[in-house]
Design an enzyme around this catalytic site. Structure first.
Site, PDB file in Angstrom:
ATOM      1  N   TYR A 163       0.518  -0.985  -0.107  1.00 52.23           N
ATOM      2  CA  TYR A 163       0.078  -0.204  -0.570  1.00 52.23           C
ATOM      3  C   TYR A 163       0.771   0.999   0.123  1.00 52.23           C
ATOM      4  CZ  TYR A 163      -4.847  -2.746   0.174  1.00 52.23           C
ATOM      5  OH  TYR A 163      -4.994  -2.829   0.090  1.00 52.23           O
ATOM      6  N   ASP A 308      -6.635  -6.239   4.043  1.00 53.63           N
ATOM      7  CA  ASP A 308      -8.296  -5.675   3.431  1.00 53.63           C
ATOM      8  C   ASP A 308      -8.760  -6.800   2.484  1.00 53.63           C
ATOM      9  OD1 ASP A 308      -9.406  -4.380   1.398  1.00 53.63           O
ATOM     10  OD2 ASP A 308      -7.766  -4.170  -0.076  1.00 53.63           O
TER      11      ASP A 308
END
Ligand code: ATP
Length: 421
Positions: A163, A308
Site C-alpha cells: 500500500y 483488506d
C-alpha cells in the site's frame, strides 16, 4: 453553531466540552468529551447524523444527564471545498489532533484528478496505523450458515506493505533502472516488460500493531490472537511479520500468552486458565478458516493487503457493508468510520443503512473511550431491529415480509428501542 474551522488559527474546540487526554497510552475521557465529526460525501451526512442521534440517545439512556458528547464539526471532501475551498484543510487535521477522537463519514476519492485519496491523506497525517474492524452478527440477514458464530476483530496494519505505492510501470525508465540494478547487484533477472513493486514490512510497524491487538485481547478477555501471514512464500516480509508479532507476545506480554507451540509442548494441548493463545495461520488458510470454523477466532492481526481481503470476506459472512464498522487508531488519535463508501447512487435519498456508521460510533465511544454501557444499549437496539425486521432497504430485500424503513425511520426506531430499555 460555529462554522467549521478552515484555518489552523480557527481551531477552537466548543467551550462546553472537555478534551480527551491520553495517559500511559490510554484515552481518558471527561464526562463531556469533545468528539470531532466529518459528515463526508454521498450518503455520509445521512449516516453520520443518524449515528450522532443514536449515540446521544444511548448516552442519555446509560448515564442520564451525567454524561454527554459535545460534537464538533470539522470538514473534509466536498463540504470542505464548499466551506473552505480545499478538500482537506490543515485545520481539520489539527482539530482531530486536538479532540483525539473523531467520527468520519465516507469521503469520495476524486478519480484521476491527481488528488490522493482524502481518506489516505488523513490516515497518514495522523499516523493512524491500526485499522480495527469487528465482524459480528446482530441477527441481520446473512449468507453464511454459521453467521451467528462469527465474532472476531481484525487488526489490519495501515501504513506499510504494497500500500505504500512504491511501484514502477512496465517499460518506464525507473523500472528499467531498478531491473538493471537487480541484475547487476543481485543477479536477478526480470522480464523487460515487467511492472515492479516494492513490498516493505518493518519490525517497528508490526510490533506496534501487535501490541494494540494484545492489549485489546487482554481488555476483552479474549482467548486467542491469530497472526495471519503468507510467510511461507514471502519470508522476509510476511514471514518476518509473523516472527516479530510472536516476539512482542513472548517478550512484552510473556505473562499473558501461550504460543501454539508451547500449548502442545508444555500444556498438553489445553490452554491454561486466564492465558491467551497466540497462533498463526497462512493467509489462504485463514480465509477458509473464517468460513469453516469461525468460532476458533477472536482477534486476527495481519499486514495491510491480507487485511483488506480478510475484512471484506469476513464482513460478507455477516451481511455485508451496511453493517461493517471500523476505526483507525494511532498512539494518540482514533478516527472511527464505516467500512463502506459514499454510495452515490442512493445519496440524499434517505435510503442508506446507517448501522455501519452507528456501530463505528460505538467503537469510538463504547470501546475506545470505554463507555461500555453505550455499546450495550446500542447493540441491543440493533439486535431488536433485526429481530423485528425493522431494517433499511439493503437488508429488507433479504427478509421476506419486511417493509423497508427510510434512514430516518430506522434511526428513530433504534432511538425508540433505546428509550424503552
Ligand atoms: P466509493 O466509491 O466511495 O467507495 P461505493 O458506494 O462505490 O463508494 P461501497 O461502499 O463498497 O462503495 O458500496 C458498494 C455498494 O453497496 C454501494 O454502491 C451501495 O449500493 C451499497 N451500500 C454501501 N453502503 C451502503 C449503506 N450504508 N446503505 C445501503 N447501501 C449501501
Amino acid at each position: 453553531m460555529a462554522r467549521p474551522p478552515c484555518s489552523v488559527g480557527e481551531v477552537r474546540p466548543p467551550p462546553e466540552g472537555g478534551l480527551v487526554e491520553v495517559r500511559d497510552g490510554r484515552p481518558v475521557a471527561p464526562d463531556n468529551p469533545v468528539v470531532a465529526y466529518i459528515e463526508g460525501d454521498g450518503i455520509g451526512p445521512e449516516v453520520v447524523n443518524a449515528a450522532r442521534q443514536v449515540l446521544d440517545a444511548a448516552v442519555r439512556k446509560a448515564y442520564g444527564g451525567r454524561r454527554r458528547i459535545v460534537w464538533w464539526e470539522v470538514v473534509a471532501g466536498s463540504k470542505a471545498v464548499e466551506v473552505c475551498g480545499e478538500l482537506l484543510p490543515q485545520a481539520t487535521i489539527e482539530a482531530i489532533r486536538t479532540a483525539k477522537v473523531a467520527l468520519k463519514g465516507p469521503l469520495a476519492t476524486p478519480v484521476a484528478s491527481g488528488h490522493r485519496s482524502v481518506n489516505v491523506a488523513l490516515r497518514r497525517a495522523l499516523d493512524l496505523y491500526a485499522n480495527i474492524r469487528p465482524v459480528k452478527y446482530y441477527g441481520q440477514p446473512a449468507p453464511h450458515r454459521y453467521a451467528d458464530k462469527v465474532n472476531f476483530v481484525i487488526f489490519r496494519e495501515n501504513t506499510e506493505d504494497v500500500y505504500m505505492g512504491i511501484e514502477w510501470q512496465a517499460g518506464s525508465r525507473e523500472a528499467g533502472r531498478v531491473r538493471e540494478f537487480l541484475r547487476r547487484e543481485f543477479g536477478v533477472d526480470l522480464r523487460e516488460d515487467a511492472g515492479i513493486g516494492v513490498k516493505a514490512i518493518s519490525r517497528f510497524a508490526t510490533q506496534r500493531l501487535m501490541r494494540k491487538a494484545l492489549r485489546w485481547a487482554i481488555e476483552h478477555g479474549n482467548r486467542v490472537v491469530t497472526i495471519m501471514h503468507k510467510g511461507n512464500i514471502m519470508k522476509h516480509t510476511e514471514g518476518a511479520f509473523m516472527k516479530w508479532a510472536y516476539e512482542v507476545a513472548t517478550t512484552e506480554f510473556r505473562d499473558y500468552v501461550v504460543t501454539e507451540q508451547e500449548l502442545y509442548e508444555k500444556h498438553g494441548g489445553r490452554l491454561p486458565e486466564g492465558k491467551i493463545l497466540v497462533n498463526d495461520r497462512i493467509a489462504d488458510n485463514m480465509l477458509q478458516q473464517i468460513i469453516v470454523r469461525p468460532w476458533d477466532y477472536e482477534v486476527i492481526v495481519t499486514p495491510n493487503l491480507n487485511g483488506d481481503y480478510l475484512s471484506d470476506a469476513a464482513s460478507a459472512l455477516v451481511g455485508g457493508v451496511g453493517m461493517a464498522a471500523g476505526m483507525n487508531v494511532g498512539d494518540e488519535v482514533a478516527v472511527a468510520e464505516p467500512v463502506h463508501g459514499t454510495a452515490p447512487q442512493i445519496a440524499g435519498m434517505n435510503k442508506a443503512n446507517p448501522t455501519a456508521a452507528i456501530l463505528s460510533g460505538v467503537l469510538l465511544i463504547g470501546e475506545h473511550l470505554g463507555w461500555r454501557e453505550v455499546k450495550e444499549v446500542v447493540e441491543e437496539a440493533v439486535r431488536r431491529a433485526m429481530r423485528d425486521g425493522k431494517v433499511t432497504e439493503d437488508l429488507a430485500i433479504h427478509m421476506p415480509g419486511a417493509t423497508p424503513l427510510k434512514t430516518d425511520e430506522y434511526t428513530q426506531t433504534l432511538i425508540d428501542y433505546i428509550e424503552s430499555m
